[in-house]
Write a protein that holds these residues in place. Structure first.
Motif, PDB file in Angstrom:
ATOM      1  N   UNK A 258     -18.234  72.037 -19.531  1.00 53.84           N
ATOM      2  CA  UNK A 258     -16.866  72.338 -19.118  1.00 53.84           C
ATOM      3  C   UNK A 258     -15.846  72.235 -20.230  1.00 53.84           C
ATOM      4  N   UNK A 259     -15.589  70.992 -20.692  1.00 52.82           N
ATOM      5  CA  UNK A 259     -14.493  70.768 -21.634  1.00 52.82           C
ATOM      6  C   UNK A 259     -14.754  71.381 -23.002  1.00 52.82           C
ATOM      7  N   UNK A 260     -15.935  71.153 -23.563  1.00 54.03           N
ATOM      8  CA  UNK A 260     -16.231  71.673 -24.898  1.00 54.03           C
ATOM      9  C   UNK A 260     -16.197  73.204 -24.915  1.00 54.03           C
TER      10      UNK A 260
ATOM     11  N   UNK B  95     -11.441  57.132 -14.249  1.00 52.83           N
ATOM     12  CA  UNK B  95     -10.344  57.713 -15.025  1.00 52.83           C
ATOM     13  C   UNK B  95     -10.524  57.428 -16.515  1.00 52.83           C
ATOM     14  N   UNK B  96     -11.077  56.271 -16.832  1.00 50.25           N
ATOM     15  CA  UNK B  96     -11.334  55.937 -18.220  1.00 50.25           C
ATOM     16  C   UNK B  96     -12.356  56.862 -18.853  1.00 50.25           C
ATOM     17  N   UNK B  97     -13.405  57.186 -18.099  1.00 50.94           N
ATOM     18  CA  UNK B  97     -14.421  58.118 -18.601  1.00 50.94           C
ATOM     19  C   UNK B  97     -13.787  59.477 -18.882  1.00 50.94           C
ATOM     20  N   UNK B  98     -13.025  59.971 -17.929  1.00 50.47           N
ATOM     21  CA  UNK B  98     -12.397  61.281 -18.091  1.00 50.47           C
ATOM     22  C   UNK B  98     -11.290  61.264 -19.145  1.00 50.47           C
ATOM     23  N   UNK B  99     -10.625  60.120 -19.300  1.00 53.59           N
ATOM     24  CA  UNK B  99      -9.548  60.003 -20.287  1.00 53.59           C
ATOM     25  C   UNK B  99     -10.072  60.178 -21.707  1.00 53.59           C
ATOM     26  N   UNK B 100     -11.333  59.858 -21.909  1.00 51.05           N
ATOM     27  CA  UNK B 100     -11.923  59.975 -23.234  1.00 51.05           C
ATOM     28  C   UNK B 100     -12.411  61.364 -23.588  1.00 51.05           C
ATOM     29  N   UNK B 101     -12.302  62.319 -22.665  1.00 51.43           N
ATOM     30  CA  UNK B 101     -12.753  63.682 -22.931  1.00 51.43           C
ATOM     31  C   UNK B 101     -11.564  64.515 -23.402  1.00 51.43           C
ATOM     32  N   UNK B 102     -11.663  65.141 -24.575  1.00 49.95           N
ATOM     33  CA  UNK B 102     -10.526  65.915 -25.106  1.00 49.95           C
ATOM     34  C   UNK B 102     -10.047  66.999 -24.143  1.00 49.95           C
ATOM     35  N   UNK B 103      -8.732  67.158 -24.090  1.00 46.84           N
ATOM     36  CA  UNK B 103      -8.066  68.219 -23.338  1.00 46.84           C
ATOM     37  C   UNK B 103      -8.266  68.123 -21.823  1.00 46.84           C
TER      38      UNK B 103
ATOM     39  N   UNK C   9      -4.695  76.739 -16.069  1.00 50.71           N
ATOM     40  CA  UNK C   9      -6.048  76.833 -16.614  1.00 50.71           C
ATOM     41  C   UNK C   9      -6.417  75.532 -17.326  1.00 50.71           C
ATOM     42  N   UNK C  10      -7.677  75.124 -17.186  1.00 47.38           N
ATOM     43  CA  UNK C  10      -8.163  73.980 -17.942  1.00 47.38           C
ATOM     44  C   UNK C  10      -8.973  73.014 -17.094  1.00 47.38           C
ATOM     45  N   UNK C  11      -9.455  71.976 -17.747  1.00 49.68           N
ATOM     46  CA  UNK C  11     -10.260  70.948 -17.094  1.00 49.68           C
ATOM     47  C   UNK C  11      -9.353  69.869 -16.503  1.00 49.68           C
ATOM     48  N   UNK C  12      -9.571  69.572 -15.227  1.00 48.12           N
ATOM     49  CA  UNK C  12      -8.792  68.558 -14.519  1.00 48.12           C
ATOM     50  C   UNK C  12      -9.722  67.607 -13.790  1.00 48.12           C
TER      51      UNK C  12
ATOM     52  N   UNK D  65      -3.173  61.248 -17.969  1.00 45.30           N
ATOM     53  CA  UNK D  65      -3.340  62.009 -19.207  1.00 45.30           C
ATOM     54  C   UNK D  65      -2.954  63.448 -18.939  1.00 45.30           C
ATOM     55  N   UNK D  66      -1.925  63.983 -19.604  1.00 49.24           N
ATOM     56  CA  UNK D  66      -1.095  63.288 -20.590  1.00 49.24           C
ATOM     57  C   UNK D  66      -0.100  62.338 -19.933  1.00 49.24           C
TER      58      UNK D  66
END
Length: 323
Positions: free
Chosen positions: A102-104, A133-141, A164-167, A235-236
């Motif tokens: 997904x994110x990459x 939330x901590x796990x997801x917070x560490x994934x860019x964007x 658009x984007x990963x949420x 985040x953000x």
């Protein structure tokens, strides 16, 4: 426009019903909206969606990592998949797929983790995400949000679909406290000031938001007046509001239904240490595993209730006066 409720009372509607109803509206407007689930449609209350939009529904079974991979593929061909499971399963179990598929790949997948933190109640420690939330917070964007009540859920869910984007959204399934009036509109990335005061600021999210407001009433009786920010976007994080609160009140307490490590407290502290250091106290899970219990017991067990927030404020204010 944001309108606050006159009283802090339990919602009349369960959040899972509001989630299903809103997603059905979005699916009716756009056939690219897809609901995906890990065999939890009964628990999440989304069977009406499947009945109304069978061609826009995929039950992937109990295989969350595969579900995220399928969602990434659907996104790559223009679909807008919303993928639901328990909070720990859609984050911990599927983390590599979320990151890589997904994110990459810079795709457009919306992850929904239900029963966050102590709201998992009798499902116990295995199903009680204090780290999602901590796990997801560490994934860019990755954008991560925690709607406070139904009015906010409806606004945030529509923005997730349009942007658009990963949420990742963590979502209470059943009852929550009503903070906002129906029709209120919110901006992802911008906090909401629920009350103002000059002695300290409580930055809260989710379950702890109502508790922070109750703490404000307790502290008023002791001559301590606090600002309360609803930081529903982790985040953000709303850096401007955090810095302004620190400058104007001189002390900050964070309150979250999540591990304080790499959670909301960490996000706020990171902003303050770089921009305007002040005393910070953190209410949240103190690096512990979850356990079985009802909400009242767990809120006391993990010290998330209003009286603990009030005590943390007094500690932060005392530290401020010593500087």
């Amino acid at each position: 426009m944001i309108r606050l409720s006159d009283e802090i009372l339990p919602e009349n509607t369960e959040m899972r019903k509001a989630f299903c109803d809103t997603l059905m509206e979005l699916a009716g407007e756009d056939k690219n909206v897809i609901l995906m689930d890990g065999d939890l449609m009964g628990a999440m209350g989304t069977k009406p969606f499947a009945q109304e939009f069978p061609e826009q529904t995929i039950d992937c079974g109990i295989q969350e990592a595969n579900a995220v991979g399928v969602a990434a593929g659907l996104s790559a061909v223009g679909k807008i998949p919303f993928v639901h499971s328990f909070g720990p399963f859609i984050t911990r179990r599927a983390c590599d797929q979320v990151f890589m598929s997904g994110a990459y790949a810079k795709l457009n997948v919306k992850l929904v983790g239900s029963d966050p933190g102590i709201t998992a109640q009798i499902n116990g420690g295995t199903h009680m995400p204090f780290e999602d939330m901590g796990i997801m917070r560490g994934i860019p964007e990755m954008t991560i949000v925690e709607p406070t009540d139904i009015a906010m859920l409806k606004s945030v869910l529509r923005q997730m679909k349009e942007n658009y984007g990963m949420y990742y959204m963590r979502l209470v399934r059943k009852s929550c406290m009503k903070i906002y009036e129906e029709g209120s509109e919110f901006e992802i990335g911008k906090s909401v000031m629920l009350r103002d005061g000059g002695d300290a600021t409580v930055i809260a999210s989710g379950y702890c938001t109502a508790q922070a407001l109750i703490a404000g009433e307790i502290l008023d009786g002791e001559g301590i007046h606090i600002r309360v920010l609803d930081m529903f976007t982790w985040k953000p994080v709303d850096e401007e509001a955090v810095i302004l609160a620190a400058k104007e009140t001189g002390a900050v307490v964070t309150a979250e239904n999540h591990n304080v490590i790499n959670g909301l407290g960490s996000a706020v502290a990171e902003v303050l240490v770089k921009n305007h250091p002040v005393p910070v106290e953190m209410i949240g899970i103190q690096d512990l595993f979850g356990e079985v219990g009802n909400l009242e017991y767990l809120a006391e067990r993990f010290e998330l209730k209003a009286d603990y927030i009030a005590a943390a404020v007094k500690k932060a204010v005392k530290r401020k006066t010593k500087q």
